[in-house]
Motif scaffolding. Structure first.
Motif, PDB file in Angstrom:
ATOM      1  N   SER A  40       0.811  -1.211   0.000  1.00  0.00           N
ATOM      2  CA  SER A  40       0.000   0.000   0.000  1.00  0.00           C
ATOM      3  C   SER A  40       0.847   1.265   0.000  1.00  0.00           C
ATOM      4  O   SER A  40       0.316   2.365   0.002  1.00  0.00           O
ATOM      5  CB  SER A  40      -0.947  -0.003   1.199  1.00  0.00           C
ATOM      6  N   SER A  41       2.165   1.111   0.005  1.00  0.00           N
ATOM      7  CA  SER A  41       3.031   2.279  -0.168  1.00  0.00           C
ATOM      8  C   SER A  41       4.410   1.793  -0.595  1.00  0.00           C
ATOM      9  O   SER A  41       4.742   0.615  -0.417  1.00  0.00           O
ATOM     10  CB  SER A  41       3.148   3.083   1.128  1.00  0.00           C
ATOM     11  N   GLY A  42       5.182   2.725  -1.165  1.00  0.00           N
ATOM     12  CA  GLY A  42       6.490   2.347  -1.690  1.00  0.00           C
ATOM     13  C   GLY A  42       7.438   1.873  -0.610  1.00  0.00           C
ATOM     14  O   GLY A  42       8.361   1.095  -0.854  1.00  0.00           O
ATOM     15  N   MET A  43       7.216   2.342   0.636  1.00  0.00           N
ATOM     16  CA  MET A  43       8.166   1.985   1.699  1.00  0.00           C
ATOM     17  C   MET A  43       7.977   0.569   2.227  1.00  0.00           C
ATOM     18  O   MET A  43       8.852   0.032   2.891  1.00  0.00           O
ATOM     19  CB  MET A  43       8.081   2.985   2.860  1.00  0.00           C
ATOM     20  N   GLN A  44       6.814  -0.018   1.935  1.00  0.00           N
ATOM     21  CA  GLN A  44       6.490  -1.295   2.570  1.00  0.00           C
ATOM     22  C   GLN A  44       7.558  -2.381   2.376  1.00  0.00           C
ATOM     23  O   GLN A  44       7.971  -2.997   3.346  1.00  0.00           O
ATOM     24  CB  GLN A  44       5.147  -1.763   2.045  1.00  0.00           C
ATOM     25  N   PHE A  68      -2.208  -0.412  -3.475  1.00  0.00           N
ATOM     26  CA  PHE A  68      -3.642  -0.619  -3.316  1.00  0.00           C
ATOM     27  C   PHE A  68      -4.002  -0.419  -1.858  1.00  0.00           C
ATOM     28  O   PHE A  68      -3.359  -0.980  -0.968  1.00  0.00           O
ATOM     29  CB  PHE A  68      -4.024  -2.034  -3.768  1.00  0.00           C
ATOM     30  N   ARG A  69      -5.015   0.423  -1.608  1.00  0.00           N
ATOM     31  CA  ARG A  69      -5.454   0.662  -0.227  1.00  0.00           C
ATOM     32  C   ARG A  69      -6.932   0.306  -0.073  1.00  0.00           C
ATOM     33  O   ARG A  69      -7.814   1.100  -0.392  1.00  0.00           O
ATOM     34  CB  ARG A  69      -5.218   2.129   0.160  1.00  0.00           C
ATOM     35  N   ALA A  70      -7.168  -0.914   0.417  1.00  0.00           N
ATOM     36  CA  ALA A  70      -8.540  -1.391   0.563  1.00  0.00           C
ATOM     37  C   ALA A  70      -9.320  -0.501   1.528  1.00  0.00           C
ATOM     38  O   ALA A  70     -10.529  -0.330   1.391  1.00  0.00           O
ATOM     39  CB  ALA A  70      -8.534  -2.831   1.067  1.00  0.00           C
ATOM     40  N   ARG A  86      -0.468   4.874  -8.290  1.00  0.00           N
ATOM     41  CA  ARG A  86       0.970   4.668  -8.395  1.00  0.00           C
ATOM     42  C   ARG A  86       1.665   5.715  -7.543  1.00  0.00           C
ATOM     43  O   ARG A  86       1.306   6.896  -7.608  1.00  0.00           O
ATOM     44  CB  ARG A  86       1.432   4.786  -9.845  1.00  0.00           C
ATOM     45  N   MET A  87       2.652   5.257  -6.778  1.00  0.00           N
ATOM     46  CA  MET A  87       3.332   6.187  -5.895  1.00  0.00           C
ATOM     47  C   MET A  87       4.775   6.396  -6.345  1.00  0.00           C
ATOM     48  O   MET A  87       5.532   5.432  -6.497  1.00  0.00           O
ATOM     49  CB  MET A  87       3.319   5.628  -4.472  1.00  0.00           C
ATOM     50  N   LEU A  88       5.121   7.663  -6.566  1.00  0.00           N
ATOM     51  CA  LEU A  88       6.519   7.976  -6.816  1.00  0.00           C
ATOM     52  C   LEU A  88       7.189   7.987  -5.455  1.00  0.00           C
ATOM     53  O   LEU A  88       6.659   8.564  -4.508  1.00  0.00           O
ATOM     54  CB  LEU A  88       6.658   9.349  -7.467  1.00  0.00           C
ATOM     55  N   TRP A 165       1.918  13.008  10.812  1.00  0.00           N
ATOM     56  CA  TRP A 165       2.699  11.878  11.320  1.00  0.00           C
ATOM     57  C   TRP A 165       2.415  10.731  10.388  1.00  0.00           C
ATOM     58  O   TRP A 165       1.260  10.519   9.994  1.00  0.00           O
ATOM     59  CB  TRP A 165       2.265  11.520  12.742  1.00  0.00           C
ATOM     60  N   TRP A 166       3.452   9.985   9.977  1.00  0.00           N
ATOM     61  CA  TRP A 166       3.182   8.871   9.064  1.00  0.00           C
ATOM     62  C   TRP A 166       3.839   7.585   9.539  1.00  0.00           C
ATOM     63  O   TRP A 166       5.007   7.568   9.925  1.00  0.00           O
ATOM     64  CB  TRP A 166       3.651   9.191   7.642  1.00  0.00           C
ATOM     65  N   SER A 167       3.034   6.531   9.536  1.00  0.00           N
ATOM     66  CA  SER A 167       3.546   5.172   9.740  1.00  0.00           C
ATOM     67  C   SER A 167       2.579   4.272   8.999  1.00  0.00           C
ATOM     68  O   SER A 167       1.474   4.710   8.655  1.00  0.00           O
ATOM     69  CB  SER A 167       3.558   4.812  11.219  1.00  0.00           C
ATOM     70  N   GLY A 221       2.222  15.326  -2.339  1.00  0.00           N
ATOM     71  CA  GLY A 221       3.490  14.679  -1.983  1.00  0.00           C
ATOM     72  C   GLY A 221       3.727  14.759  -0.497  1.00  0.00           C
ATOM     73  O   GLY A 221       3.346  15.739   0.152  1.00  0.00           O
ATOM     74  N   ASN A 222       4.340  13.689   0.036  1.00  0.00           N
ATOM     75  CA  ASN A 222       4.532  13.599   1.475  1.00  0.00           C
ATOM     76  C   ASN A 222       5.958  13.153   1.790  1.00  0.00           C
ATOM     77  O   ASN A 222       6.351  12.049   1.435  1.00  0.00           O
ATOM     78  CB  ASN A 222       3.513  12.594   2.039  1.00  0.00           C
ATOM     79  N   SER A 223       6.737  14.024   2.431  1.00  0.00           N
ATOM     80  CA  SER A 223       8.098  13.659   2.827  1.00  0.00           C
ATOM     81  C   SER A 223       8.064  13.247   4.288  1.00  0.00           C
ATOM     82  O   SER A 223       7.817  14.080   5.167  1.00  0.00           O
ATOM     83  CB  SER A 223       9.040  14.860   2.687  1.00  0.00           C
ATOM     84  N   VAL A 224       8.271  11.951   4.525  1.00  0.00           N
ATOM     85  CA  VAL A 224       8.248  11.457   5.904  1.00  0.00           C
ATOM     86  C   VAL A 224       9.680  11.402   6.422  1.00  0.00           C
ATOM     87  O   VAL A 224      10.567  10.870   5.751  1.00  0.00           O
ATOM     88  CB  VAL A 224       7.629  10.044   5.979  1.00  0.00           C
ATOM     89  N   PHE A 225       9.875  11.960   7.592  1.00  0.00           N
ATOM     90  CA  PHE A 225      11.197  11.912   8.204  1.00  0.00           C
ATOM     91  C   PHE A 225      11.183  10.746   9.184  1.00  0.00           C
ATOM     92  O   PHE A 225      10.864  10.888  10.367  1.00  0.00           O
ATOM     93  CB  PHE A 225      11.542  13.257   8.846  1.00  0.00           C
ATOM     94  N   VAL A 244      14.693   9.308   5.061  1.00  0.00           N
ATOM     95  CA  VAL A 244      13.619  10.025   4.382  1.00  0.00           C
ATOM     96  C   VAL A 244      12.810   8.987   3.622  1.00  0.00           C
ATOM     97  O   VAL A 244      13.378   8.108   2.973  1.00  0.00           O
ATOM     98  CB  VAL A 244      14.163  11.065   3.379  1.00  0.00           C
ATOM     99  N   ASP A 245      11.479   9.071   3.727  1.00  0.00           N
ATOM    100  CA  ASP A 245      10.579   8.184   2.987  1.00  0.00           C
ATOM    101  C   ASP A 245       9.592   9.100   2.288  1.00  0.00           C
ATOM    102  O   ASP A 245       8.670   9.612   2.914  1.00  0.00           O
ATOM    103  CB  ASP A 245       9.871   7.251   3.977  1.00  0.00           C
ATOM    104  N   PHE A 246       9.807   9.312   0.991  1.00  0.00           N
ATOM    105  CA  PHE A 246       8.902  10.211   0.276  1.00  0.00           C
ATOM    106  C   PHE A 246       7.911   9.413  -0.552  1.00  0.00           C
ATOM    107  O   PHE A 246       8.281   8.448  -1.227  1.00  0.00           O
ATOM    108  CB  PHE A 246       9.682  11.148  -0.662  1.00  0.00           C
ATOM    109  N   GLY A 247       6.636   9.837  -0.556  1.00  0.00           N
ATOM    110  CA  GLY A 247       5.626   9.228  -1.421  1.00  0.00           C
ATOM    111  C   GLY A 247       4.757  10.301  -2.053  1.00  0.00           C
ATOM    112  O   GLY A 247       4.265  11.199  -1.365  1.00  0.00           O
ATOM    113  N   GLY A 248       4.602  10.225  -3.367  1.00  0.00           N
ATOM    114  CA  GLY A 248       3.742  11.185  -4.076  1.00  0.00           C
ATOM    115  C   GLY A 248       2.866  10.448  -5.076  1.00  0.00           C
ATOM    116  O   GLY A 248       3.360   9.655  -5.886  1.00  0.00           O
TER     117      GLY A 248
HETATM  118  N1  GLY Z   1       5.250   6.518   2.762  1.00  0.00           N
HETATM  119  C1  GLY Z   1       4.773   7.821   2.639  1.00  0.00           C
HETATM  120  C2  GLY Z   1       3.352   7.918   2.198  1.00  0.00           C
HETATM  121  O1  GLY Z   1       2.738   6.926   1.877  1.00  0.00           O
HETATM  122  O2  GLY Z   1       2.809   9.001   2.176  1.00  0.00           O
END
Ligand code: GLY
Length: 606
Positions: A40-44, A68-70, A86-88, A165-167, A221-225, A244-248
Motif C-alpha cells: 500500500s506504499s512504496g516503503m512497505q 492498493f489501499r482497501a 501509483r506512488m513515486l 505523522w506517518w507510519s 506529496g509527502n516527505s516522511v522523516f 527520508v521516505d517520500f511518497g507522491g
Molecule cells: N510513505 C509515505 C506515504 O505513503 O505518504
C-alpha cells in the motif's frame, strides 16, 4: 502537456542524477510479508532497511510503486480518492535529510513539472509529547518560498499527529511495537478559493486551510522523516539512522499539472470514463459518482488479477471479488451491460507504464468476466432463497420486507452486501441487522487480528526464521534432486513457509525425508549466517542461487549460510541456524506448469 508516463520518467531521472538507484516495482501482493494483504506504499518492501539493514543498492533509492489501499474503498466516488494508485518514491537510508529532500521535491514540482509555486502550500509537524515541533522544515520552506519570490507567510501550516505523522499503521498510538514512523511534511496544490466559498459549499462559512475537505487543496506529496521506532510501553526511540521516505501519488501530480481538480478528468482517467459512458449510455456530468467507482474498482481489480489473484471468499481474493461486484452494482445501476470495453481501455491507458499488464490481459479479462457470471448466479440464488422462504414468485414487484435474520444470511452465506440486498428490492429492520452483524464481526475479528496485526515482534521473528529455513530447503532440494532444481516462488507467514520449485514429479517419501533430514542437520550444525554485498558478476561467480530481479541493480546482496548455501536475498535472516530448532515438512503439492510446492513449519510443537 506532460503525460503520466513523462512525470514518472522525469521524476526517476531527476533522482537518479542525484545518486539514487532505481528499485523495481514490488508485487502488489507481497511475497513474504504476512502482516498485510497488499502493498500500500512504496516503503512497505523497505521496512527492514528503514529499521537499519543495509540495502544492496545503497542509501539512495527511487521507484514508482503500484499501491492498493482497501481501507479507502468507501471514499471512492469523490474527486480524488482511488483504491489503486501509483506512488513515486524516493528514500534516504541514513543519508540526506530534510534540507535536500524538501529542496529537491520543490524543484521537481516547480522546475521539472513546471507548476506555479504560487499554487503550492505546505504543512509541517506541530510536535507531540517528547517529539519536537519541526521548526527545521519550517525554516527550509521559508527559504524555498522566498527564493521563488513568494512571501512564505500563510504558506506553511502546522498540524499534529492526525495530519503530519506517518507510519504504516497511522497514528503513534496505533503503531505496534517495533514499527518505524515519523513526522512528515506535505505539499498541497491549490485549485483556487472559489471551491471553498461557492454558494453550495458546506464549508463556505468556515476557515479554509490545506487540509480542509472542500476540494480546494489536493495533497500531492509527502516527505516522511522516518527516524523513530515504537518501543514496548509506547515510547519512541531514535532509529539507528535518520531516513527520508517520500511518497507522491502520480494521479494527483497529474491532476496538478493539468490543473484538473477532479482526477477522473485527467488524461489518464478520461478515456476510461469515456469507455464507461459508451458502455452505459449515461454521461459523466450526471453520473460522476458511479463512473468514478466503476473506473477505480475495475482498474484495481485488473491490477490485482494481473498478479494471478482470482476472486474468492478469502484474503486478497475476497477483496477482488468485492471490487468487481461493487463496480458491477454501480455499472448495472446505470444500465451497463458489457464490461469488456472498459477493461480493454484500462489496459490501453496503463500499458506504457506497466507493460506486464498487456501480457496478462487475456487472463485478466477472463477472470473478470467469469466473476461477472458468478455474481449473476449469486444474485439469482439470493432471490430464489427469499422467494422460497416467503412463498413469492421469482419476479419481485416493489419492495418485499424480509427478516433481519434473512438479510444476515444473504450477507454471510450468499456474500451480498446490505446495499446489494436493498437493490434487489428487499427491506429489513436495519437496527436488528446491524446488531447481528456486529456480533458476527467481533467473532471473526478475533481470529483475523492475529493474522493482520502487523509487525508483532513475535510474528516477525518467526518470519525471519522462515526466511532462513527456505534457504536451507532450497539447497537441500538441489542436493537431493539435482542442480537444475530452483526456487520459483515463496510465501512466508509466521505460521508456515510455502516454497515453490521446478520439478515435474512428486517427491517420494524417501526423498522428502532426506530433504528434511539435511535441513535439520544444518540446523544442528548451528551454522553462522552472514551477507556480503558484491557486484552482480562476482555474485554469479560464487555460484549464488535464488530469485533475482536484476532489472536495475549493479550491486547485490548475497546471504551465506555457513559454507552450505549462497543465495541472492534482501534479508533479514537469523544469525545462527540453531535458532530454527527444527523444520518439519508438512506436505507437497503439484501446482501445475512443471512446478511443485512444499509446505513446512519451523520449530513445530510436535
Ligand atoms: N510513505 C509515505 C506515504 O505513503 O505518504
Amino acid at each position: 502537456m506532460v503525460t503520466a508516463k513523462e512525470i514518472v520518467d522525469m521524476y526517476i531521472s531527476s533522482f537518479e542524477k542525484k545518486g539514487h538507484k532505481r528499485i523495481p516495482n514490488a508485487p502488489l501482493v507481497p511475497e513474504n510479508d504476512p502482516t498485510t494483504l497488499f502493498t500500500s506504499s512504496g516503503m512497505q518492501p523497505l521496512v527492514p532497511y528503514l529499521l537499519g539493514e543495509q540495502h544492496p543498492q545503497g542509501k539512495r533509492l527511487v521507484n514508482v510503486q503500484n499501491c492498493f489501499r482497501a481501507q479507502d474503498i468507501d471514499e471512492v466516488g469523490d474527486n480524488r480518492h482511488t483504491t489503486f494508485f501509483r506512488m513515486l518514491g524516493n528514500w534516504s537510508l541514513g543519508d540526506y535529510f530534510k534540507k535536500e529532500q524538501l529542496t529537491w521535491f520543490f524543484e521537481f514540482l516547480t522546475k521539472g513539472l513546471g507548476l506555479n509555486p504560487r499554487k503550492l502550500y505546505v504543512s509541517v509537524f506541530q510536535g507531540f509529547n517528547d517529539i519536537q515541533k519541526d521548526t527545521e522544515s519550517e525554516v527550509i520552506w521559508k527559504q524555498l518560498f522566498s527564493s521563488a519570490g513568494i512571501d512564505p507567510k500563510d504558506r506553511i501550516y502546522f498540524y499534529g499527529v492526525e495530519k503530519n505523522w506517518w507510519s504504516r499503521s497511522g497514528l503513534p498510538q496505533d503503531m505496534p511495537t517495533g514499527e518505524p514512523g515519523g513526522p512528515d511534511s506535505e505539499v498541497f496544490y491549490d485549485f483556487g478559493p472559489e471551491l471553498h466559498i461557492h454558494e453550495q459549499s458546506q464549508w463556505k462559512d468556515k476557515p479554509c486551510h490545506p487540509n480542509c475537505d472542500c476540494g480546494r487543496f489536493l495533497e500531492i506529496g509527502n516527505s516522511v522523516f522516518m527516524q523513530y521506532k515504537k518501543q514496548e510501553g509506547g515510547r519512541f526511540i531514535e532509529l539507528p539512522h535518520r531516513n527520508v521516505d517520500f511518497g507522491g501519488g502520480l494521479e494527483r501530480l497529474l491532476a496538478a499539472v493539468e490543473n484538473k481538480q477532479d482526477i477522473f478528468q485527467t488524461s489518464l482517467f478520461q478515456p476510461i470514463i469515456t469507455s464507461v459512458e459508451n458502455a452505459t449510455g449515461y454521461t459523466y456530468s450526471t453520473h460522476a459518482r458511479q463512473m468514478r467507482i466503476i473506473a477505480d474498482h475495475f482498474i484495481a481489480a485488473t491490477f490485482i488479477a494481473a498478479g494471478s489473484i482470482k476472486p474468492s471468499n478469502k484474503e486478497q481474493g475476497y477483496i477482488v471479488r468485492r471490487l468487481i461486484r461493487r463496480g458491477l452494482d454501480n455499472f448495472y445501476e446505470i444500465a451497463g451491460k458489457d464490461i469488456a470495453g472498459i477493461i480493454e481501455q484500462i489496459v490501453e491507458q496503463y500499458k506504457d507504464t506497466d507493460p506486464e499488464l498487456a501480457n496478462a490481459f487475456p487472463n485478466v479479462k477472463s477472470i473478470l468476466l467469469a466473476e461477472e457470471q458468478t455474481y449473476k448466479q449469486t444474485l439469482h440464488a439470493a432471490k430464489k432463497f427469499i422467494a422460497k422462504r416467503y412463498k413469492i414468485g421469482d419476479e419481485l414487484k416493489g419492495l418485499t420486507e424480509i427478516a433481519a435474520d434473512d438479510a444476515f444470511a444473504l450477507v454471510t452465506t450468499h456474500g451480498l452486501s446490505p446495499s446489494q440486498i436493498k437493490s434487489l428490492g428487499f427491506i429489513f429492520n436495519e437496527q436488528k441487522f446491524a446488531e447481528k452483524m456486529k456480533k458476527h464481526q467481533t467473532l471473526s475479528k478475533r481470529s483475523a487480528t492475529k493474522k493482520f496485526a502487523g509487525g508483532l515482534a513475535d510474528d516477525s521473528e518467526k518470519t525471519v526464521m522462515g526466511h532462513t529455513a527456505t534457504h536451507l530447503l532450497h539447497q537441500a532440494l538441489r542436493d537431493v534432486l539435482g542442480n537444475h532444481v530452483h526456487q520459483t516462488g515463496s510465501n512466508i507467514t509466521s505460521e508456515r513457509i510455502r516454497f515453490d520449485y521446478n520439478y515435474d514429479q512428486n517427491l517420494t517419501d524417501e526423498q522428502l525425508k532426506s530433504v528434511e533430514h539435511i535441513v535439520n542437520d544444518k540446523i544442528r550444525e548451528n551454522l553462522p549466517v552472514h551477507f556480503e554485498m558484491m557486484p552482480l558478476s562476482r555474485a554469479k561467480e560464487t555460484g549464488a542461487i535464488g530469485l533475482f530481479d536484476n532489472k536495475y541493480s549493479d550491486k547485490v546482496k548475497v546471504y551465506f549460510v555457513g559454507n552450505y548455501s549462497k543465495e541472492f536475498c534482501g534479508g533479514p535472516h537469523v544469525d545462527f541456524t540453531g535458532r530454527l530448532k527444527r523444520v518439519k515438512i508438512l506436505k507437497q503439492e503439484n501446482i501445475g506448469h512443471g512446478q511443485r510446492r512444499i509446505y513446512a513449519v519451523v520449530n513445530p510443537k510436535s
